[in-house]
Design a protein around this motif. Structure first.
Motif, PDB file in Angstrom:
ATOM      1  N   GLY A 128       4.438 172.560 -25.208  1.00 31.34           N
ATOM      2  CA  GLY A 128       3.515 173.370 -24.435  1.00 31.34           C
ATOM      3  C   GLY A 128       4.201 174.336 -23.502  1.00 31.34           C
ATOM      4  O   GLY A 128       3.581 174.859 -22.574  1.00 31.34           O
ATOM      5  N   ASP A 129       5.480 174.604 -23.719  1.00 26.24           N
ATOM      6  CA  ASP A 129       6.266 175.471 -22.840  1.00 26.24           C
ATOM      7  C   ASP A 129       7.320 176.168 -23.702  1.00 26.24           C
ATOM      8  O   ASP A 129       8.124 175.509 -24.354  1.00 26.24           O
ATOM      9  N   ASP A 130       7.297 177.512 -23.706  1.00 26.15           N
ATOM     10  CA  ASP A 130       8.229 178.228 -24.575  1.00 26.15           C
ATOM     11  C   ASP A 130       9.468 178.746 -23.851  1.00 26.15           C
ATOM     12  O   ASP A 130      10.237 179.536 -24.400  1.00 26.15           O
ATOM     13  N   ALA A 131       9.689 178.306 -22.601  1.00 26.57           N
ATOM     14  CA  ALA A 131      10.886 178.732 -21.869  1.00 26.57           C
ATOM     15  C   ALA A 131      12.139 178.153 -22.525  1.00 26.57           C
ATOM     16  O   ALA A 131      12.137 177.022 -23.013  1.00 26.57           O
ATOM     17  N   VAL A 132      13.200 178.948 -22.544  1.00 23.24           N
ATOM     18  CA  VAL A 132      14.448 178.512 -23.160  1.00 23.24           C
ATOM     19  C   VAL A 132      15.613 178.757 -22.216  1.00 23.24           C
ATOM     20  O   VAL A 132      15.505 179.498 -21.243  1.00 23.24           O
ATOM     21  N   LEU A 133      16.731 178.129 -22.525  1.00 23.10           N
ATOM     22  CA  LEU A 133      17.992 178.434 -21.861  1.00 23.10           C
ATOM     23  C   LEU A 133      19.008 178.742 -22.951  1.00 23.10           C
ATOM     24  O   LEU A 133      18.819 178.406 -24.114  1.00 23.10           O
ATOM     25  N   ILE A 134      20.072 179.408 -22.559  1.00 25.43           N
ATOM     26  CA  ILE A 134      21.099 179.821 -23.517  1.00 25.43           C
ATOM     27  C   ILE A 134      22.444 179.330 -23.017  1.00 25.43           C
ATOM     28  O   ILE A 134      22.770 179.484 -21.830  1.00 25.43           O
ATOM     29  N   GLU A 135      23.218 178.721 -23.922  1.00 31.45           N
ATOM     30  CA  GLU A 135      24.521 178.192 -23.545  1.00 31.45           C
ATOM     31  C   GLU A 135      25.574 178.579 -24.568  1.00 31.45           C
ATOM     32  O   GLU A 135      25.266 178.839 -25.738  1.00 31.45           O
ATOM     33  N   LYS A 136      26.802 178.614 -24.116  1.00 36.41           N
ATOM     34  CA  LYS A 136      27.916 178.797 -25.024  1.00 36.41           C
ATOM     35  C   LYS A 136      27.928 177.637 -26.007  1.00 36.41           C
ATOM     36  O   LYS A 136      27.788 176.481 -25.621  1.00 36.41           O
ATOM     37  N   TYR A 137      28.077 177.960 -27.290  1.00 37.39           N
ATOM     38  CA  TYR A 137      28.122 176.915 -28.310  1.00 37.39           C
ATOM     39  C   TYR A 137      29.558 176.407 -28.397  1.00 37.39           C
ATOM     40  O   TYR A 137      30.450 177.101 -28.878  1.00 37.39           O
TER      41      TYR A 137
END
Length: 665
Positions: free
Chosen positions: A193-202
Motif C-alpha cells: 500500500g506504499d510505493d515509496a522506494v529507496l536506492i542503494e549501491k548494489y
C-alpha cells in the motif's frame, strides 16, 4: 504468564507457536479463512474462529475481526507470527487499545524500522554502518533516476515499506532504470500500500548475514549470533544456516553489537532481526552494512534455536508477559552447525513459478519435534491430501538439520531431502539437493549470486536417467498388475503364455520427448527390457515397506514409485524424476499443434497488459504482468506476431492455463 493467546496467522508458523504454547500450558485460539477451513493450524489449537474469504484481505489482514475473536474467546495476547499483520504498527496499537498484549515490539519500533529510508537515517545516527544510497522522501521519477546515476550502477531499488524480496529490482544500467522503477512501485503498492522506494549501491559479491536480537521491557538486550541467508532466488531466501561460514569472532562481536545498538535506538522489545549486507574483499576481509530490521520472528529462526538450544517463541512469550530475558549475553554459546531448507511449491526450471494443487503424496523423513538441538526437525502446516492454494505463500515446509560440523549438517540435509517425497505439484526439493552439491555451497563460497553462478548444474538436470526411469515405471506397472490379479489364470496381466515369449510395447513421455520400450515376458517367468540402445534382464520386487527393487543395466536400485494420473513419480537416494505413460490409442489422432495463444503459467491475478489489440510484437517482448503468491511474473511473446485480442482486463483472477490473449503470426 498468559493463560490463553490468539495466533493471528496460518500454516507452519501458527503450528509452531501453538506447539510452544502447549508445552507451556497456554491455551491457543486459531483464526482461519475459507481456504483453511480444514488446515493443520486449526487442528493444532484449542479453539478456532472463522475470519472470512480466502484472500488475505478478506481474512488474515482483517485485524478488526481478529481483535473481536480475541475478545470473544478471552485471549489475553496475540501472536502475529510473520507476514500478514506482524509488522503493522496500526494493528499493534489497536491491540494495546483493546487491552490485549501484542507479542512483538512496541508500535513505535515497528514504525521506526518499517520504512527503510527513515530507518537508515536512524541507524546512521546510532553509528550503524550504511550502504551508500538515497533514502529521501522525494520520490519523483526524474529525481530518483538522477540519484541512481549519482550513486553509480549497478543499483538496487527497494520498496521502502517492503520485505521478503517484494518491490525490489537490481538495475545494471541507466536506460533500464525507469522500467524497473515502475515495476518496483507497482509491486510495492500492491503488497504494502506504499510505493515509496529507496536506492542503494548494489554491493558486488554480497553475502546476506543477519543477527538475531532480543530485548525486554527492563532495558536488557542480547544478540543470539548470526545466520547466513545468502542463497536466494528472486531476492527470497532458499537456504539459511548458522553460524555463518568464515565468520571471525571479532566480526561476530562487531555485528552483534551493531545489531544491539540498532535495537536500543528504537527501544526494541521482543524478537527481531537486523539484516546486514556483507561485502567480501580480496584476501577474505569483509565489511558489513545495515540493510533493514525485521520487527518480528523470522522464517529461519529454527537454525538459531538449533545452535543455541533455545526456544525463541518461549522467549517471545516470556518477554511479552513482562519477564526479563531468560539469559545474559555471556551465557549464550554456539553449538555445532544448523541449516534450514525452504521446501516450496514451485518450478525452478520454469523461473520458479509457484505451483498449486493437492498434496497427493506427502511423505517426509522421521524427525524430532523438539526446538532444541535435534538432528532433524520439520516445521510444516500441511498434510497429505491437503491443498496448496494460490492465495498464500508457496512454502510447504521447512526442513532443519543440525550437526557437529557444517559438513555433517550438509550430509544430513541431503539425506533428509532424499526422503522428502511430494507428489501433486512441482517442488524445489531436487533443486535444493543440487544447490547443496555445488562447489560454491559445499565449499562455503557464498554470495547472493550463487544460484545464477551455478545455473549450468542447477537447472534442467536429470538425476536418474531414461533407462532407470523407464525400468522403474515398467516395474511399478508389472508389480501392480501382479498384486491386483485374482486366482483365475485368465485374470493374469503379466504376459504369460503357454508357449514362447510375449512382447509388450510401452511408450513414455520423458522431459517432453517420446521414448519407446519393449518388455519381454520369457517362458521361465524372467523379464527382459529394451529402452533404446539399452537392453538386458529386468529383475523386480516389492519390499515390505512398499519400496520397489529394480535391477537393470547392471545396477540394483531401491526406489519409491508413486503413480498419479498416468505419471510415475520415482524417488531414489541419488535423486527423483517423473515419467508419463503414453496411451497410443488416446493420442493417435492428436496431431494438431496448438499455437497463436498465450496462457497463464499459474493461477493468479492479471495486473496489466503492455499491449492492445492490433499491436505488432517481437519475440521476447513483455505482453502482460500477472501476480501470484505475492510475486509478479511477466508474460513474454513466444514469437513475432500481431495481438488479435485481449481476453481479460487488469484485476481479473485467472486459472492456470487460461488463455490471456491471442497472437496472429
Amino acid at each position: 504468564m498468559f493463560k490463553k493467546i490468539l495466533i493471528a496467522n496460518r500454516g507452519e508458523i501458527a503450528c509452531r507457536v501453538a506447539a510452544t504454547a502447549r508445552r507451556m500450558a497456554i491455551q491457543t485460539v486459531a483464526v482461519y479463512s475459507d481456504a483453511d477451513t480444514h488446515a493443520n493450524h486449526v487442528r493444532a489449537c484449542d479453539e478456532a474462529i472463522h475470519l472470512g474469504g480466502s484472500a488475505p484481505k478478506d481474512s488474515y489482514l482483517r485485524w478488526e475481526k481478529i481483535l473481536e475473536a480475541a475478545k470473544a474467546t478471552g485471549a489475553q495476547a496475540i501472536h502475529p507470527g510473520y507476514g500478514f499483520l506482524s509488522e503493522n504498527e496500526e494493528f499493534a496499537r489497536a491491540c494495546a487499545d483493546a487491552g490485549l498484549v501484542f507479542i512483538g515490539p512496541p508500535p513505535s519500533a515497528i514504525q521506526a524500522m518499517g520504512l527503510k529510508a527513515e530507518s537508515k537515517q536512524l541507524m546512521e545516527k546510532a553509528g550503524v554502518p550504511l550502504v551508500p544510497g538515497y533514502h529521501g522522501s522525494e520520490q519523483g521519477p526524474q529525481l530518483l533516476q538522477r540519484e541512481a546515476d549519482r550513486i553509480g550502477y549497478p543499483v538496487l531499488i527497494k520498496a521502502s515499506a517492503g520485505g521478503g524480496g517484494k518491490g525490489m529490482r537490481a538495475v545494471d544500467k541507466a536506460e533500464d532504470f525507469a522500467a524497473a522503477l515502475a515495476s518496483c512501485q507497482r509491486e510495492a503498492i500492491n503488497s504494502f500500500g506504499d510505493d515509496a522506494v529507496l536506492i542503494e549501491k548494489y554491493v558486488q559479491r554480497p553475502r546476506h548475514i543477519e543477527i538475531q536480537v532480543f530485548g525486554d521491557t527492563h532495558g536488557n538486550y542480547v544478540y543470539l549470533f548470526e545466520r547466513d541467508c545468502s542463497v536466494q532466488r528472486r531476492h527470497q531466501k532458499v537456504l539459511e544456516e548458522a553460524p555463518a561460514p568464515g565468520m571471525s569472532e571479532t566480526m561476530r562481536q562487531q555485528m552483534g553489537e551493531a545489531a544491539v545498538a540498532a535495537a536500543r535506538a528504537v527501544k526494541y522489545v521482543g524478537a527481531g532481526t537486523v539484516e546486514f549486507i556483507v561485502e567480501q574483499r580480496e584476501g577474505g576481509d569483509m565489511n558489513f552494512f545495515f540493510m533493514e530490521m525485521n520487527t518480528r520472528l523470522q522464517v529461519e529462526h529454527p537454525v538459531t534455536e538449533a545452535i543455541t538450544g533455545l526456544d525463541l517463541v518461549e522467549w517471545q512469550l516470556r518477554v511479552a508477559a513482562g519477564e526479563p530475558l531468560p539469559a545474559k549475553q555471556s551465557e549464550l554459546q554456539i553449538h555445532g552447525h544448523a541449516i534450514e531448507a525452504r521446501i516450496c511449491a514451485e518450478n525452478p526450471d520454469n523461473g520458479f513459478l509457484p505451483a498449486t494443487g493437492t498434496l497427493a503424496v506427502y511423505r517426509k523423513p522421521l524427525a524430532h519435534t523438539s526446538f532444541q538441538r535435534s538432528h532433524l526437525r520439520i516445521d510444516d502446516g500441511v498434510r497429505e491430501g491437503g491443498q496448496i492454494s494460490p492465495f498464500y505463500d508457496s512454502m510447504i515446509a521447512k526442513l532443519i538439520v543440525h550437526g557437529a560440523t557444517r559438513a555433517e549438517a550438509l550430509a544430513r540435509l541431503d539425506a533428509a531431502l532424499a526422503q522428502m517425497h511430494i507428489v501433486g505439484m512441482a517442488t524445489n526439493v531436487q533443486f535444493l539437493r543440487g544447490v547443496l552439491r555445488t562447489e560454491s555451497f559445499s565449499q562455503a563460497k557464498l554470495d547472493t549470486a550463487l544460484i545464477e553462478r551455478e545455473r549450468a548444474v542447477l537447472f534442467n538436470q536429470e538425476p536418474l536417467g531414461l533407462p532407470l526411469a523407464v525400468a522403474a515405471a515398467v516395474a511399478h506397472t508389472v508389480l501392480q498388475e501382479a498384486e491386483g490379479a485374482g486366482r483365475d489364470p485368465f485374470d493374469r496381466r503379466d504376459g504369460w503364455r503357454a508357449l514362447g515369449a510375449a512382447v509388450r510395447p510401452f511408450a513414455f513421455d520423458f522431459h517432453g520427448e517420446t521414448h519407446a520400450a519393449q518388455l519381454r515376458y520369457l517362458h521361465d517367468g524372467a523379464l527382459y527390457l529394451q529402452v533404446g540402445e539399452v537392453a538386458g534382464p529386468l529383475v523386480i520386487g516389492r519390499l515390505p515397506d512398499g519400496e520397489t527393487e529394480v535391477e537393470f543395466n547392471g545396477r540394483r536400485h531401491t526406489l519409491r514409485v508413486d503413480e498419479l494420473g498416468g505419471t510415475a513419480y520415482i524417488f531414489g537416494t541419488q535423486g527423483a524424476t517423473r515419467i508419463t505413460a503414453i496411451d497410443r490409442l488416446a493420442h493417435a489422432g492428436d496431431t494438431q499443434a496448438e499455437g497463436g495463444r498465450l496462457t497463464a503459467p499459474m493461477p493468479g491475478k492479471v495486473v496489466s497488459f503492455a499491449v492492445k489489440a492490433g499491436d505488432k510484437v517481437s519475440r521476447g517482448q513483455a505482453l502482460a504482468v500477472m501476480e501470484a503468491m505475492k510475486m509478479e511474473h511477466t508474460i513474454a511473446a513466444p514469437a513475432d506476431g500481431t495481438v488479435e485480442e485481449l481476453l481479460y482486463v487488469p484485476g481479473d483472477q485467472v486459472a492456470e492455463g487460461a488463455e490471456l490473449l491471442r497472437l496472429a503470426a
